[in-house]
Design an enzyme around this catalytic site. Structure first.
Site, short mmCIF file in Angstrom:
data_model
loop_
_atom_site.label_atom_id
_atom_site.label_comp_id
_atom_site.label_asym_id
_atom_site.label_seq_id
_atom_site.Cartn_x
_atom_site.Cartn_y
_atom_site.Cartn_z
N SER A 56 17.97 3.94 3.43
CA SER A 56 16.59 4.20 3.81
C SER A 56 16.60 5.37 4.79
O SER A 56 17.24 6.39 4.52
CB SER A 56 15.96 2.93 4.43
N TYR B 262 7.31 10.78 2.06
CA TYR B 262 8.70 10.34 2.29
C TYR B 262 8.71 9.14 3.23
O TYR B 262 9.38 8.14 2.97
CB TYR B 262 9.53 11.49 2.87
N LYS C 110 10.05 5.23 2.33
CA LYS C 110 11.10 4.53 3.08
C LYS C 110 10.55 3.28 3.78
O LYS C 110 11.27 2.27 3.92
CB LYS C 110 11.74 5.48 4.09
#
Length: 272
Positions: A134, A148, A152
C-alpha cells in the site's frame, strides 16, 4: 527452509529489488510482469529458482490462472507480495473518468483479484502470508494525488478486513506502507493529468514542501522486507521509511483532537 514467494509487478522498482534479495538468500520466486522480457535478467542470474509468469493484474481470470500456475510449479505458495501498481499525479478536478478507473483497476481491483486467487491455496495449506504493498498515503492524504490516495485507502480497508477473515486459517496479513522512494513510481511508471492553471500554486507548494531527503533509497528496503517475511508474528501495518512515522503520528494526533472537540455533538446524535 526456503520459501516460495509470488511477487506481482516484479519488472522494476520494489518488486525487482525484493525479488533479487529473496533469490540471493535462497528462496524461490514467482515473478510476474506484463512483459516477460523485463524478467530476463532475473532468469539469467538465478535460473530455475525464479519462475517468470506473464500477468496483467487487471485481468481477473489471468490472475487466477497465474496463481494456480505458480502453485502447480512449486507445489505451494508461502508468501504473496501484491506489488503491482502505479501513481497518477494531478488534481481531482483534472482527472478524467478513464484515468480514475485505470488507477482503481490496477491499484485496487488488480490487488483484489490476486488476493482472491491466493486465499484458497493458503487456506488449504493452513499457512501463508499475504503482503499488500500500500502506501503511507493509504493512511494520510496528500494533494495532487487524490486518486492514488483513494486507491491505497481502499487497499487498506480491504486488507484490514481480510486479516480478520483469514486469521483462523493460519494466514498472516500485512500492509507495507512506504513513504516516497526514488523508484519509477514517480517517474517512468507515473501518469499525469492534463494540468489546469488554477491548481499550479497547489502543485508548486506540494513540490517545494518536500525536503531533499524526503525520498528514500529503494535499494535499502530489502532487509526490512525480509524481516517482515521472516517474522513469526508480522504486523498488520508496516511503515517503510523515516518520513512515514512522524507523518502518520501528526495526522492521527490531529484527527483525535477533532474527534475530542466534537465528541459531545457526535454522541448526542445517537439519540439514546
Amino acid at each position: 527452509m526456503s520459501k516460495i514467494i509470488l511477487i506481482t509487478g516484479a519488472s522494476r522498482g520494489f518488486g525487482k529489488i525484493w525479488a533479487r534479495a529473496l533469490l540471493q538468500r535462497g528462496d524461490k520466486v514467482v515473478a510476474t510482469a506484463r512483459n516477460l522480457a523485463d524478467l530476463t535478467d532475473l532468469v539469467q542470474e538465478f535460473g530455475e529458482a525464479v519462475f517468470p509468469v506473464q500477468l496483467d493484474v487487471n485481468d481477473r481470470a489471468a490472475a487466477f490462472a497465474a496463481v494456480n500456475k505458480a502453485k502447480n510449479h512449486f507445489g505451494r505458495i508461502d508468501v504473496l507480495i501484491n506489488n503491482a501498481g502505479f501513481g497518477l499525479f494531478g488534481a481531482i478536478e483534472e482527472t478524467t473518468e478513464q484515468q480514475a478507473r485505470a488507477q482503481m483497476e490496477t491499484n485496487f481491483f488488480g490487488l483484489l483479484w490476486v488476493t482472491q486467487a491466493i486465499v484458497p491455496i493458503m487456506r488449504a495449506q493452513q499457512s501463508g502470508h499475504i503482503i499488500q504493498v500500500s502506501s503511507v498515503l493509504g493512511l494520510v492524504a496528500l494533494p495532487v494525488l487524490g486518486l492514488y490516495n483513494a486507491s491505497k485507502y481502499a487497499v487498506n480497508g480491504l486488507t484490514e478486513t481480510l486479516a480478520t477473515e483469514v486469521k483462523d486459517f493460519g494466514i498472516n496479513v500485512s500492509l507495507i506502507e512506504p513513504n516516497g522512494f526514488s523508484t519509477d513510481w514517480s517517474g517512468a511508471s507515473a501518469f499525469q493529468t492534463e494540468a489546469m492553471e488554477i491548481y499550479a500554486p497547489v502543485k508548486k507548494a506540494f513540490a517545494d514542501g518536500a525536503p531533499a531527503d524526503t525520498w528514500g533509497n529503494p535499494a535499502t528496503t530489502a532487509d526490512a522486507v525480509l524481516s517482515l517475511i521472516d517474522a513469526e508474528n508480522p504486523p498488520l501495518h508496516f511503515l517503510l521509511g523515516k518520513v512515514a512515522y512522524p507523518m502518520v503520528k501528526q495526522a492521527y494526533a490531529e484527527r483525535l483532537a477533532d474527534f475530542d472537540k466534537w465528541e459531545a455533538i457526535s454522541v448526542a446524535a445517537h439519540g439514546h
